[in-house]
Scaffold this motif. Structure first.
Motif, short mmCIF file in Angstrom:
data_model
loop_
_atom_site.label_atom_id
_atom_site.label_comp_id
_atom_site.label_asym_id
_atom_site.label_seq_id
_atom_site.Cartn_x
_atom_site.Cartn_y
_atom_site.Cartn_z
N ILE A 154 27.87 9.19 66.54
CA ILE A 154 29.18 8.70 66.96
C ILE A 154 28.98 7.26 67.42
O ILE A 154 28.12 6.98 68.25
CB ILE A 154 29.76 9.55 68.11
N GLU A 172 30.98 3.78 68.79
CA GLU A 172 32.24 3.23 69.30
C GLU A 172 32.03 1.80 69.79
O GLU A 172 30.95 1.43 70.23
CB GLU A 172 32.83 4.11 70.40
N ARG A 173 33.09 1.04 69.68
CA ARG A 173 33.04 -0.35 70.08
C ARG A 173 33.09 -0.46 71.59
O ARG A 173 33.82 0.26 72.25
CB ARG A 173 34.22 -1.11 69.49
N GLU A 174 32.26 -1.35 72.12
CA GLU A 174 32.29 -1.69 73.53
C GLU A 174 32.58 -3.18 73.64
O GLU A 174 32.69 -3.87 72.63
CB GLU A 174 30.95 -1.36 74.19
N TYR A 222 28.29 -2.33 70.17
CA TYR A 222 28.61 -0.96 69.77
C TYR A 222 27.66 0.01 70.45
O TYR A 222 26.47 -0.24 70.59
CB TYR A 222 28.51 -0.82 68.25
N SER A 251 26.13 3.90 70.31
CA SER A 251 25.93 5.00 69.37
C SER A 251 25.35 6.20 70.12
O SER A 251 24.57 6.05 71.06
CB SER A 251 25.00 4.56 68.22
N VAL A 298 27.92 -2.36 63.96
CA VAL A 298 27.93 -0.93 63.68
C VAL A 298 26.61 -0.52 63.02
O VAL A 298 25.99 0.47 63.40
CB VAL A 298 29.13 -0.55 62.78
N ARG A 319 39.84 15.51 65.88
CA ARG A 319 40.85 14.63 66.46
C ARG A 319 41.81 15.50 67.27
O ARG A 319 42.12 16.61 66.89
CB ARG A 319 41.64 13.91 65.36
#
Length: 75
Positions: A10, A12-14, A18, A20, A34, A69
């Motif tokens: 997984i 996600e942007r910070e 990123y 992981s 990414v 989701r």
């Protein structure tokens, strides 16, 4: 003997890059892109298997992880 296994990653942007995460092993890493975050997570997982005691691997490894989701009504 070398074997290949698949794990969930997984990403996600910070604010400054990123994050992981592999939920099956509770291992995290990061990167500026990414691809870098993905590669760093792979490296962290490989290092874990190279250095961890077999009992630690057994204790941390989760067999099933479900990612879905969610629709949430807010307000």
């Amino acid at each position: 003997m070398t074997q290949a296994r698949q794990f969930t990653g997984i990403i996600e942007r910070e604010e400054s890059g990123y994050f992981s995460f592999c939920p099956e092993l509770d291992i995290a890493s990061q990167g500026d892109t990414v691809e870098e975050a993905r590669n760093n997570l792979i490296e962290a997982i490989e290092l874990f298997f190279e250095t961890a005691d077999p009992s630690e691997i057994t204790n941390r490894l989760r067999g099933e992880v479900f990612i879905t989701r969610l629709e949430v009504v807010i307000g």
